[in-house]
Design an enzyme around this catalytic site. Structure first.
Site, PDB file in Angstrom:
ATOM      1  N   ASP A 101     104.471 -70.356 -21.734  1.00  0.00           N
ATOM      2  CA  ASP A 101     104.758 -69.695 -20.705  1.00  0.00           C
ATOM      3  C   ASP A 101     105.230 -69.734 -19.016  1.00  0.00           C
ATOM      4  OD1 ASP A 101     106.527 -69.979 -22.851  1.00  0.00           O
ATOM      5  OD2 ASP A 101     106.900 -67.649 -22.686  1.00  0.00           O
ATOM      6  N   HIS A 132     102.604 -69.111 -29.361  1.00  0.00           N
ATOM      7  CA  HIS A 132     103.587 -70.305 -28.845  1.00  0.00           C
ATOM      8  C   HIS A 132     103.787 -70.163 -27.621  1.00  0.00           C
ATOM      9  CE1 HIS A 132     106.192 -74.146 -28.008  1.00  0.00           C
ATOM     10  NE2 HIS A 132     107.287 -73.162 -27.910  1.00  0.00           N
ATOM     11  N   CYS A 133     104.095 -68.565 -26.871  1.00  0.00           N
ATOM     12  CA  CYS A 133     104.307 -67.795 -25.665  1.00  0.00           C
ATOM     13  C   CYS A 133     103.384 -68.017 -24.524  1.00  0.00           C
ATOM     14  CB  CYS A 133     105.049 -66.876 -26.178  1.00  0.00           C
ATOM     15  SG  CYS A 133     106.728 -67.141 -27.192  1.00  0.00           S
ATOM     16  N   ILE A 134     102.381 -66.552 -24.800  1.00  0.00           N
ATOM     17  CA  ILE A 134     101.564 -66.208 -23.660  1.00  0.00           C
ATOM     18  C   ILE A 134     100.781 -67.715 -23.273  1.00  0.00           C
ATOM     19  CG2 ILE A 134      99.983 -64.457 -23.067  1.00  0.00           C
ATOM     20  CD1 ILE A 134     100.980 -63.041 -24.937  1.00  0.00           C
TER      21      ILE A 134
END
Length: 454
Positions: free
Chosen positions: A298, A293-295
């Site tokens: 974001d 979900h992040c890298i």
């Protein structure tokens, strides 16, 4: 009891000296004595570990989620996240310190609200804050004087001040005076046994000094190191910098992998040798693409916000292009491997080991394995997979059931290691199958003509 009274006396004295409101005194006292009731909105990879950590510390915790199945699992004392032991959930549920509900009206019963909902991207690659807005709307309906509200969902700098604060102040309460507001970015690394919710330092930034202080007091009860910063914007930017740093460096090493392939060099050997330098180098590793979900997400939050100010994030955009090209490169390597046996992708049986986005997790969000499978399906491959964390896959173009490793047909044309789960028999894979494409260097040190690496 005596300790609680001493804390209250100290807080009351501070209140008189600084002319602080009674609501603030009561909230601070509750936090310091662990009598504060905690509400966590969103019980996924961030929210559930946080809720469990608070309950383990002795706080009364209520988890909120729109997913009834998650609520039922928690209330039954079960965990659906590998990093959270079912026994820990069960112990805290039976002790009466942890419960879950879909009833957001119960937010009025808690003192602290921690928002841990997803912040995905829209198809247009701009931020989708719909889950945050829904959560804030629910908080607004139940907010009262003395509430502490903390947003943990990853987002762009300015979200807390520009979206959350005005929405909550529409309740006629003033942020920083009647209720307190802060941002603290989640730093969860699923399956990481060394760095957990408790041991990962917590960055905290409030809309004013009182909000920051209260949020720091809260997190110090469950986290070893708390790092206050000057504002919510700084705290929001911290998380984006961390993951953009990783995305850009992974993009660099992925480009090195593409370059090394053209030069007939082993990029893994190059990285290992470079890692012997004790300063000025930090190893990153190539792979089939970014997941989670992040890298993958974001950096686009950051570049989107930068564009609002007229700034172009060229490094970020370029890294995104390189990382996004890796699934296609994996398919090219599969094609090259099959060509050594005078076979085409069309009609070949390709079996994938691991379809989650990383090792030893059950998270499929943004998994590059899905894109590899889609590209193989478009080129006519016959697909199958094995993943102990994903019993079945239902995607556009294919529906598959995970096979037990010992039940895989040894005569499949090519196997692909896409997520290097610890459960796989890596010694046996190159012995059993005629072609192996290893995207994770899981077969490190194994020199065999049937093994193809990135």
């Amino acid at each position: 009891m005596r300790g609680c009274l001493q804390v209250r006396h100290r807080v009351l004295l501070l209140c008189l000296i600084l002319k602080i409101s009674e609501d603030l005194v009561e909230l601070k006292e509750k936090i310091l004595t662990k009598r504060a009731k905690i509400g966590v909105i969103g019980l996924g990879y961030v929210g559930l570990p946080l809720a469990v950590e608070f309950s383990k510390a002795g706080f009364d915790v209520t988890g909120f989620d729109v997913d009834q199945s998650k609520v039922k699992e928690i209330n039954a004392g079960r965990s659906y996240i590998p990093d959270v032991a079912a026994s820990t959930v069960d112990d805290n549920v039976h002790a009466g310190r942890l419960r879950a509900t879909t009833d957001l009206s119960k937010l009025c019963e808690v003192d602290v609200i921690d928002i841990c909902v997803p912040t995905p991207l829209r198809k247009t690659r701009d931020p989708d804050l719909s889950y945050v807005i829904q959560a804030v709307s629910a908080v607004k309906a139940q907010i009262h004087k003395g509430h502490l509200v903390i947003l943990e969902s990853t987002t762009y700098p300015g979200t807390t001040d520009e979206i959350v604060r005005p929405a909550l102040e529409a309740s006629k309460f003033k942020a920083g005076v009647d209720f307190y507001l802060a941002f603290s970015p989640e730093r969860v690394d699923p399956s990481n046994q060394q760095y957990t919710t408790r041991t990962i330092p917590k960055v905290v930034g409030g809309i004013n000094s009182v909000s920051t202080e209260l949020a720091c007091d809260l997190y110090r009860a469950i986290i070893d190191t708390v790092v206050p910063v000057s504002s919510t914007q700084v705290a929001e930017m911290v998380k984006l910098l961390e993951n953009t740093f990783r995305a850009v460096n992974i993009g660099l090493v992925n480009e090195m992998a593409l370059m090394s392939h053209r030069m007939n060099l082993d990029v893994w050997e190059v990285i290992d040798a470079a890692s012997t330098k004790p300063f000025g180098f930090m190893p990153f590793y190539p792979g089939p693409g970014l997941g989670g979900h992040c890298i993958p997400i974001d950096p686009f939050y950051l570049s989107w916000k930068a564009r609002q100010t007229g700034f172009e994030c060229r490094f970020i955009e370029l890294a995104g292009q390189v990382n996004g090209s890796m699934p296609a490169f994996v398919v090219d390597r599969i094609s090259e491997a099959l060509n050594t046996k005078k076979k085409a992708i069309k009609g070949s049986r390709v079996h994938m080991f691991g379809v989650t986005y990383k090792r030893d997790v059950n998270d499929m969000r943004e998994s590059p394995a899905l894109e590899v499978l889609r590209l193989l399906e478009q080129r006519g491959a016959q697909l199958s997979y094995t993943d102990p964390f994903v019993p079945s896959l239902s995607e556009e173009g294919f529906e598959l059931i995970s096979q037990q490793e010992d039940q895989i047909d040894n005569s499949v044309d090519c196997v692909v290691i896409c997520a290097n789960h610890s459960a796989f028999d890596y010694i046996g894979i190159p012995e059993r199958f005629s072609l192996v494409v290893d995207t994770r260097n899981a077969l490190k040190g194994m020199k065999a003509p049937n093994v193809f690496r990135l």
